[in-house]
Design a protein around this motif. Structure first.
Motif, PDB file in Angstrom:
ATOM      1  N   ASN A  41      37.133   9.197  -3.318  1.00  0.00           N
ATOM      2  CA  ASN A  41      36.321   8.056  -3.730  1.00  0.00           C
ATOM      3  C   ASN A  41      36.918   7.407  -4.969  1.00  0.00           C
ATOM      4  O   ASN A  41      37.604   8.060  -5.760  1.00  0.00           O
ATOM      5  CB  ASN A  41      34.884   8.499  -4.045  1.00  0.00           C
ATOM      6  N   ALA A  42      36.632   6.132  -5.150  1.00  0.00           N
ATOM      7  CA  ALA A  42      37.097   5.412  -6.341  1.00  0.00           C
ATOM      8  C   ALA A  42      36.034   4.416  -6.789  1.00  0.00           C
ATOM      9  O   ALA A  42      35.311   3.849  -5.957  1.00  0.00           O
ATOM     10  CB  ALA A  42      38.411   4.683  -6.060  1.00  0.00           C
ATOM     11  N   VAL A  43      35.956   4.200  -8.120  1.00  0.00           N
ATOM     12  CA  VAL A  43      34.967   3.290  -8.704  1.00  0.00           C
ATOM     13  C   VAL A  43      35.633   2.466  -9.798  1.00  0.00           C
ATOM     14  O   VAL A  43      36.369   3.006 -10.631  1.00  0.00           O
ATOM     15  CB  VAL A  43      33.768   4.069  -9.313  1.00  0.00           C
ATOM     16  N   LEU A  44      35.375   1.168  -9.785  1.00  0.00           N
ATOM     17  CA  LEU A  44      35.776   0.274 -10.874  1.00  0.00           C
ATOM     18  C   LEU A  44      34.517  -0.436 -11.361  1.00  0.00           C
ATOM     19  O   LEU A  44      33.783  -1.006 -10.565  1.00  0.00           O
ATOM     20  CB  LEU A  44      36.801  -0.757 -10.395  1.00  0.00           C
ATOM     21  N   ARG A  45      34.264  -0.378 -12.672  1.00  0.00           N
ATOM     22  CA  ARG A  45      33.083  -1.033 -13.212  1.00  0.00           C
ATOM     23  C   ARG A  45      33.443  -1.782 -14.503  1.00  0.00           C
ATOM     24  O   ARG A  45      34.151  -1.244 -15.350  1.00  0.00           O
ATOM     25  CB  ARG A  45      31.972  -0.028 -13.507  1.00  0.00           C
ATOM     26  N   LYS A  46      32.941  -3.004 -14.613  1.00  0.00           N
ATOM     27  CA  LYS A  46      33.213  -3.820 -15.788  1.00  0.00           C
ATOM     28  C   LYS A  46      31.924  -4.452 -16.288  1.00  0.00           C
ATOM     29  O   LYS A  46      31.182  -5.072 -15.513  1.00  0.00           O
ATOM     30  CB  LYS A  46      34.233  -4.926 -15.438  1.00  0.00           C
ATOM     31  N   ASP A  47      31.654  -4.266 -17.568  1.00  0.00           N
ATOM     32  CA  ASP A  47      30.544  -4.971 -18.203  1.00  0.00           C
ATOM     33  C   ASP A  47      31.026  -6.365 -18.581  1.00  0.00           C
ATOM     34  O   ASP A  47      31.938  -6.516 -19.400  1.00  0.00           O
ATOM     35  CB  ASP A  47      30.065  -4.226 -19.452  1.00  0.00           C
ATOM     36  N   ILE A  48      30.428  -7.383 -17.969  1.00  0.00           N
ATOM     37  CA  ILE A  48      30.819  -8.764 -18.263  1.00  0.00           C
ATOM     38  C   ILE A  48      30.302  -9.168 -19.640  1.00  0.00           C
ATOM     39  O   ILE A  48      31.007  -9.810 -20.420  1.00  0.00           O
ATOM     40  CB  ILE A  48      30.280  -9.716 -17.186  1.00  0.00           C
ATOM     41  N   ASN A  49      29.084  -8.810 -19.930  1.00  0.00           N
ATOM     42  CA  ASN A  49      28.492  -9.002 -21.252  1.00  0.00           C
ATOM     43  C   ASN A  49      27.438  -7.921 -21.429  1.00  0.00           C
ATOM     44  O   ASN A  49      27.378  -6.965 -20.648  1.00  0.00           O
ATOM     45  CB  ASN A  49      27.920 -10.425 -21.414  1.00  0.00           C
TER      46      ASN A  49
ATOM     47  N   ASN B 222      35.110   7.675   0.757  1.00  0.00           N
ATOM     48  CA  ASN B 222      35.785   8.252   1.924  1.00  0.00           C
ATOM     49  C   ASN B 222      37.016   7.428   2.297  1.00  0.00           C
ATOM     50  O   ASN B 222      37.250   7.093   3.458  1.00  0.00           O
ATOM     51  CB  ASN B 222      34.812   8.331   3.120  1.00  0.00           C
ATOM     52  N   LEU B 223      37.808   7.115   1.285  1.00  0.00           N
ATOM     53  CA  LEU B 223      38.910   6.175   1.468  1.00  0.00           C
ATOM     54  C   LEU B 223      39.973   6.686   2.434  1.00  0.00           C
ATOM     55  O   LEU B 223      40.646   5.890   3.099  1.00  0.00           O
ATOM     56  CB  LEU B 223      39.545   5.859   0.109  1.00  0.00           C
ATOM     57  N   LEU B 224      40.142   7.990   2.545  1.00  0.00           N
ATOM     58  CA  LEU B 224      41.151   8.541   3.458  1.00  0.00           C
ATOM     59  C   LEU B 224      40.652   8.587   4.895  1.00  0.00           C
ATOM     60  O   LEU B 224      41.451   8.722   5.824  1.00  0.00           O
ATOM     61  CB  LEU B 224      41.557   9.947   3.005  1.00  0.00           C
ATOM     62  N   ASN B 225      39.352   8.489   5.087  1.00  0.00           N
ATOM     63  CA  ASN B 225      38.728   8.514   6.412  1.00  0.00           C
ATOM     64  C   ASN B 225      39.320   9.623   7.292  1.00  0.00           C
ATOM     65  O   ASN B 225      39.883   9.365   8.363  1.00  0.00           O
ATOM     66  CB  ASN B 225      38.892   7.155   7.103  1.00  0.00           C
ATOM     67  N   PRO B 226      39.199  10.882   6.867  1.00  0.00           N
ATOM     68  CA  PRO B 226      39.848  11.971   7.608  1.00  0.00           C
ATOM     69  C   PRO B 226      39.166  12.243   8.952  1.00  0.00           C
ATOM     70  O   PRO B 226      37.980  11.940   9.145  1.00  0.00           O
ATOM     71  CB  PRO B 226      39.676  13.167   6.669  1.00  0.00           C
ATOM     72  N   GLN B 227      39.907  12.813   9.855  1.00  0.00           N
ATOM     73  CA  GLN B 227      39.358  13.280  11.121  1.00  0.00           C
ATOM     74  C   GLN B 227      38.570  14.558  10.844  1.00  0.00           C
ATOM     75  O   GLN B 227      39.095  15.511  10.262  1.00  0.00           O
ATOM     76  CB  GLN B 227      40.484  13.562  12.118  1.00  0.00           C
ATOM     77  N   ILE B 228      37.314  14.575  11.243  1.00  0.00           N
ATOM     78  CA  ILE B 228      36.460  15.745  11.048  1.00  0.00           C
ATOM     79  C   ILE B 228      36.400  16.503  12.374  1.00  0.00           C
ATOM     80  O   ILE B 228      36.071  15.928  13.411  1.00  0.00           O
ATOM     81  CB  ILE B 228      35.060  15.319  10.575  1.00  0.00           C
ATOM     82  N   GLU B 229      36.739  17.786  12.318  1.00  0.00           N
ATOM     83  CA  GLU B 229      36.882  18.554  13.554  1.00  0.00           C
ATOM     84  C   GLU B 229      36.151  19.888  13.478  1.00  0.00           C
ATOM     85  O   GLU B 229      36.112  20.541  12.433  1.00  0.00           O
ATOM     86  CB  GLU B 229      38.361  18.830  13.836  1.00  0.00           C
ATOM     87  N   ARG B 230      35.583  20.262  14.627  1.00  0.00           N
ATOM     88  CA  ARG B 230      35.105  21.628  14.848  1.00  0.00           C
ATOM     89  C   ARG B 230      35.966  22.224  15.961  1.00  0.00           C
ATOM     90  O   ARG B 230      36.177  21.567  16.993  1.00  0.00           O
ATOM     91  CB  ARG B 230      33.637  21.650  15.238  1.00  0.00           C
ATOM     92  N   THR B 231      36.421  23.444  15.761  1.00  0.00           N
ATOM     93  CA  THR B 231      37.327  24.063  16.720  1.00  0.00           C
ATOM     94  C   THR B 231      36.777  25.403  17.198  1.00  0.00           C
ATOM     95  O   THR B 231      35.935  26.018  16.543  1.00  0.00           O
ATOM     96  CB  THR B 231      38.723  24.272  16.113  1.00  0.00           C
TER      97      THR B 231
ATOM     98  N   TYR C 246      35.451  13.498  15.061  1.00  0.00           N
ATOM     99  CA  TYR C 246      35.078  12.106  14.819  1.00  0.00           C
ATOM    100  C   TYR C 246      35.564  11.682  13.438  1.00  0.00           C
ATOM    101  O   TYR C 246      35.949  12.513  12.609  1.00  0.00           O
ATOM    102  CB  TYR C 246      33.561  11.905  14.920  1.00  0.00           C
ATOM    103  N   THR C 247      35.563  10.402  13.203  1.00  0.00           N
ATOM    104  CA  THR C 247      35.794   9.837  11.873  1.00  0.00           C
ATOM    105  C   THR C 247      34.548   9.065  11.456  1.00  0.00           C
ATOM    106  O   THR C 247      33.821   8.538  12.299  1.00  0.00           O
ATOM    107  CB  THR C 247      37.013   8.903  11.868  1.00  0.00           C
ATOM    108  N   ARG C 248      34.306   8.989  10.150  1.00  0.00           N
ATOM    109  CA  ARG C 248      33.095   8.339   9.640  1.00  0.00           C
ATOM    110  C   ARG C 248      33.351   6.941   9.099  1.00  0.00           C
ATOM    111  O   ARG C 248      32.414   6.173   8.898  1.00  0.00           O
ATOM    112  CB  ARG C 248      32.462   9.177   8.526  1.00  0.00           C
ATOM    113  N   GLY C 249      34.595   6.624   8.816  1.00  0.00           N
ATOM    114  CA  GLY C 249      34.915   5.324   8.243  1.00  0.00           C
ATOM    115  C   GLY C 249      34.856   5.336   6.729  1.00  0.00           C
ATOM    116  O   GLY C 249      34.152   6.132   6.109  1.00  0.00           O
ATOM    117  N   ALA C 250      35.631   4.457   6.122  1.00  0.00           N
ATOM    118  CA  ALA C 250      35.573   4.262   4.671  1.00  0.00           C
ATOM    119  C   ALA C 250      34.492   3.241   4.343  1.00  0.00           C
ATOM    120  O   ALA C 250      34.258   2.301   5.108  1.00  0.00           O
ATOM    121  CB  ALA C 250      36.927   3.788   4.153  1.00  0.00           C
TER     122      ALA C 250
END
Length: 931
Positions: A870-878, A889-898, A917-921
């Protein structure tokens, strides 16, 4: 029963209006400006005009506790340096005021003094100071840090604490390898009920971080807690007003990369009954069969949105109010595969499983506090959460679906499954909490009333056979075309009371050496009323009706086709169960402090009674009951040794229990969208847990931590989720072993790579924690005396295995995050975080044949490890407006049960992916405005 409740609540409430307000606390750090802002030890910090003060430690840190609310002047002094007086420092009850400054041999400017007042439960620095001074092993994460991490809910927040992971397959939180049934979740110290029939603990994702001040996990047990836990107690502390007033508005919008990429995002046929995130239509099942559509709907723009507002104000010096509310909607699309094996032979499989999910969560928190005088305070908290979760599950559209029981394997027909479900959860928690000071006695108490309605009011399922040229209704069973509903009503009353008093040094308020005693008790009564019913429609003869396509089933499910005899209604007698839990506990806790030692020991007597009465189709004779009664003495020992001002050594030992849940006892069968079944076991019994912890921790400087912990747990009669014998795709719960053991090591670090006091205009800090676990449980054999002979009646051993890993436990867990923050006006914050948990057992395997368990068996199912970034960018404008960009979930990995498959025909083992399955970013942008 209810008379007893009224009496208990009346007695506790009567104490409430002699309540106490906690004192305030002053903390901070003093630096030597002449030496490049190095820490200044052994300096004096004095509250002017009083005798209260402190001396800074080796790292320049100080802490002055038990200050009455008010405005003070704080004096900082050191021999040979110019003293600094900081006026107008406001001390607020139950808050931490932080004053950081520098001393120099020349005159200092008050512009160099940084003063912030925050709730003790918000501040990262204050939480570390609390951890440093605490007697037991406890870790917390506050709202300040959660904001930097971009954490949206309590479920994700817990995974930022060492030794904590979550299972993507079950959604459970695992602490030190132990999952849902071994965990206890509380809100402000009082239990809260589960929203899901399948779980003991409530879904923590129901708690947006806007409702949270901090989340703590007590990994070491103390007798003032409920005994039904082994891995720890997750306690959520709700928000309260900070300062004199607060007004803010927030909005965010974003996408899930998989959801926006899905062609024609599907919604259930019930979607037209949803208004503003609420669902109130409970259709009659028979009417719904022919009068409600069976076809899905769709949405063109599946865009996530979040609205929120907060308003709070202090009236005079006594009354504080806060209300915060939000509504969050999000879309998720999962695509992958599913396979099921029985006795190592392929049974069912789909290569194109698709799940469309839309979730709308509406939440509101009201917090009211009133301080009668310096010794009496009462607080009322009311939390309401409405979560509406719609799901459309489809598999087999590509013509490759196989269901073993449906048709001959050589048939040209392919199988298609669609399951549409809407889950409506309404949680209402009400708590009255207070504290009072009566001479040497400090009494705190709380009363809670909780209700949960967790319903599936409109579930629609179709099982279809088809080729390129025709569509047929499923042939096996009477409920392949069905509409069902499930109702869960939970009601809970709970209460706690604690009297804390000093036995020695009674006249020395600031002297905490000597003996202190806590005595108290807990009460909990929980009731669950559960009901479920299937109604369906079926052909009177094969191929009486043939839908034109798998996307237009409604055209054949008509009242005309029922009246002309082509179709017939089928129904199943409703399933139901009523569960009751009554828990009573009383304890005495002793704390003796001498020099560097702190001895904390006590005992708790706890009585738990569980009654479950059921009337379900799959139980012989339908009607049954189970009564479980447990009385336990639960001791705890917590030792703390202060090696020096910055180093602590802790030892903890305790005994706890793990009670079976209603759903684990009742034999009701719940069918998942993919057709897998979970049912309870009336013969399930409680587990006993023995816990041992040893921890060293060092606080290098203000806000920094390095700790190493070792732990051991022994669980007698562990409860496991197990594949049942002779029934593919059916899971149940068993005491499948005599004993389970877990050993582990934890490393936790919070370090300032570039500290704020370096005057560089920015700061960088790094948090990292790692856990390594070794875990094992035996697989037992059960013998009974039959006709005078000791016979094997059940074995959990198979494929030569007499031992296995613990369900849900990962060998490795890693969490890491780095934060960059500018220190000037209108700061910019950037954070990147990652967590990883290695593979774990999702469900234990089981023999399919007791006579030949090494030849006929189903292996365990394992959930593979994956990384979440995960990543976060935050800026106080005033000073009022801030903007935030979040990627999850930026890498969007394949989730597996074997599952390891070893067919008897070949004897060769191979690894098969049984679910993937994949969950998406998730990408979002948000704005927040503080008035």
């Amino acid at each position: 029963m209810h008379k007893r409740l009224v009496i208990i609540l009346s007695l506790i409430s009567a104490i409430g209006f002699s309540q106490n307000s906690n004192k305030g606390t002053l903390v901070g750090k003093l630096l030597d400006k002449d030496l490049g802002n190095q820490s200044l030890p052994f300096a004096n910090v004095q509250i002017k005009g009083t005798l209260k003060g402190a001396t800074t430690d080796f790292d320049g840190l100080y802490k002055i506790e038990n200050l009455d609310p008010g405005t003070y002047t704080v004096v900082f002094s050191f021999v040979g340096y110019t003293s600094v007086e900081v006026p107008d420092v406001e001390i607020v009850a139950d808050k931490v005021t932080e004053v950081n400054t520098t001393l120099t041999s020349s005159a200092a400017s008050l512009q160099e003094v940084v003063i912030t007042t925050v709730s003790r439960k918000d501040s990262e620095v204050a939480l570390l100071l609390e951890q440093k001074g605490a007697i037991s092993i406890k870790e917390s994460i506050g709202s300040q840090q959660l904001a930097k991490l971009g954490v949206s809910d309590a479920a994700v927040a817990t995974t930022k604490i060492s030794g904590v992971s979550n299972s993507e397959g079950s959604g459970d939180i695992y602490v030190r390898g132990l999952g849902d049934r071994y965990l206890l979740t509380t809100l402000n110290g009082l239990p809260i009920p589960s929203d899901d029939v399948e779980k003991k603990n409530i879904d923590l994702s129901l708690f947006p971080t806007r409702l949270v001040q901090n989340i703590s996990i007590s990994k070491a047990y103390s007798v003032n807690m409920y005994g039904d836990q082994a891995s720890g107690n997750v306690d959520i502390t709700s928000r309260e007003l900070v300062g004199n007033e607060e007004y803010s508005l927030g909005f965010s919008t974003g996408i899930n990369t998989e959801a926006v990429g899905a062609n024609d995002f599907k919604l259930g046929a019930y979607q037209s009954d949803v208004n503003l995130g609420f669902y109130n239509n409970y259709p009659n099942n028979f009417d719904a069969l022919t009068q409600q559509s069976w076809n899905t709907e769709s949405v063109e723009a599946p865009v996530n949105q979040n609205f929120n507002f907060t308003a709070g104000k202090k009236f005079g010096d006594k009354f504080r109010t806060l209300v915060t509310a939000s509504q969050k909607s999000k879309f998720e699309f999962r695509s992958g595969t599913f396979q099921e094996y029985d006795n190592n032979n392929f049974r069912d499989g789909f290569t194109d499983v698709e799940e469309y999910r839309k979730e709308v969560t509406t939440s509101a928190l009201l917090d009211l506090s009133y301080r009668f005088n310096d010794k009496n305070k009462v607080k009322f908290t009311s939390l309401f959460v409405n979560k509406l979760s719609g799901q459309v599950f489809e598999a087999g559209r590509n013509g490759e679906g196989v269901v073993f029981d449906e048709v001959d394997p050589q048939s040209e027909l392919n199988q298609f499954i669609r399951d549409q479900n809407i889950k409506k959860t309404q949680l209402w928690v009400n708590q009255l909490i207070g504290e009072s000071e009566m001479g040497v006695h400090n009494i705190d108490w709380a009363v809670g009333l909780n209700t949960v309605n967790a319903d599936e009011p409109n579930r629609i399922r179709n099982e279809i056979n088809f080729t390129d040229t025709r569509v047929e209704l499923g042939r096996t069973g009477g409920f392949q075309q069905r509409k069902s509903n499930q109702i869960i009503d939970d009601y809970e009353v709970n209460a706690r009371i604690n009297d804390s008093f000093k036995v020695t040094n009674l006249k020395e308020e600031e002297n905490d050496f000597g003996l202190k005693v806590d005595v108290g008790g807990n009460f909990r009564f929980k009731e669950r009323d559960f009901a479920s019913q299937f109604t369906g429609i079926q052909e009177t003869n094969l191929n009486n009706v043939n839908p034109p396509s798998i996307d237009d089933l409604s055209s054949v499910f008509t009242l005309d086709n029922v009246e002309n005899g082509l179709l017939a209604y089928v129904s199943q007698q409703p399933d139901s169960y009523l569960g009751e839990l009554e828990s009573l506990g009383a304890y005495a806790l002793f704390n003796y402090k001498m020099e560097k030692w702190n001895f904390n020991f006590g005992g708790r007597f706890e009585s738990n009674t569980i009654n479950v009465n059921w009337n379900v189709n799959n139980f012989p004779g339908r009607i049954g009951a189970a009564v479980k009664e447990y009385e336990n003495f639960l001791p705890s020992l917590n030792l703390k040794y202060e090696l020096n001002d910055n180093n602590n050594l802790r030892l903890s030992a305790s005994k706890t229990i793990t009670l079976p849940e209603f759903k684990e006892i009742s034999p009701f069968e719940y069918v998942s969208p993919n057709g897998q079944v979970t049912r309870g076991n009336p013969n399930l019994e409680a587990s006993e847990n023995y816990n041992l912890d040893l921890k060293w921790e060092m606080f290098p400087s203000n806000g920094e931590l390095i700790s190493v912990a070792g732990f051991y747990k022994q669980i007698n009669d562990p409860i496991n989720r197990v594949l049942t014998r002779g029934a593919a795709g059916i899971f149940s719960y068993f005491n499948s072993g005599e004993q389970a053991e877990i050993y582990g090591l934890e490393l936790d670090t919070k370090l300032d790579v570039i500290a704020r006091d370096k005057d560089l205009g920015y700061m960088v800090n790094v948090n990292f924690n790692a856990t390594r676990m070794w875990h094992e449980q035996d697989l037992k054999e059960v013998f009974e005396i039959i006709n005078g002979e000791n016979r094997l009646t059940r074995t959990f051993r198979y494929n030569g295995k007499t031992k296995t890993d613990l369900q849900g436990a990962s060998d490795w867990i890693f969490n890491a995050n780095t934060t960059f923050e500018t220190t000037g006006e209108n700061p910019f914050v950037a954070n990147i975080s990652a967590n990883y948990a290695s593979e774990k057992i999702f469900a234990l395997g089981n023999p399919d044949n007791q006579v030949n368990p090494d030849e006929f068996f189903n292996e365990e199912i394992r959930e593979q490890g994956f990384v979440v970034l995960n990543a976060v960018l935050r800026k106080d404008i005033n000073e009022n407006l801030s903007v935030q960009l979040i990627g999850k979930n930026l890498l969007n990995p394949q989730i597996e049960r074997t599952q390891t498959i070893k067919p008897l025909s070949t004897g060769v083992s191979r690894e098969e992916v049984v679910r993937s399955y994949t969950r998406g970013a998730q990408l979002s942008i948000g704005f927040n405005y503080n008035f």
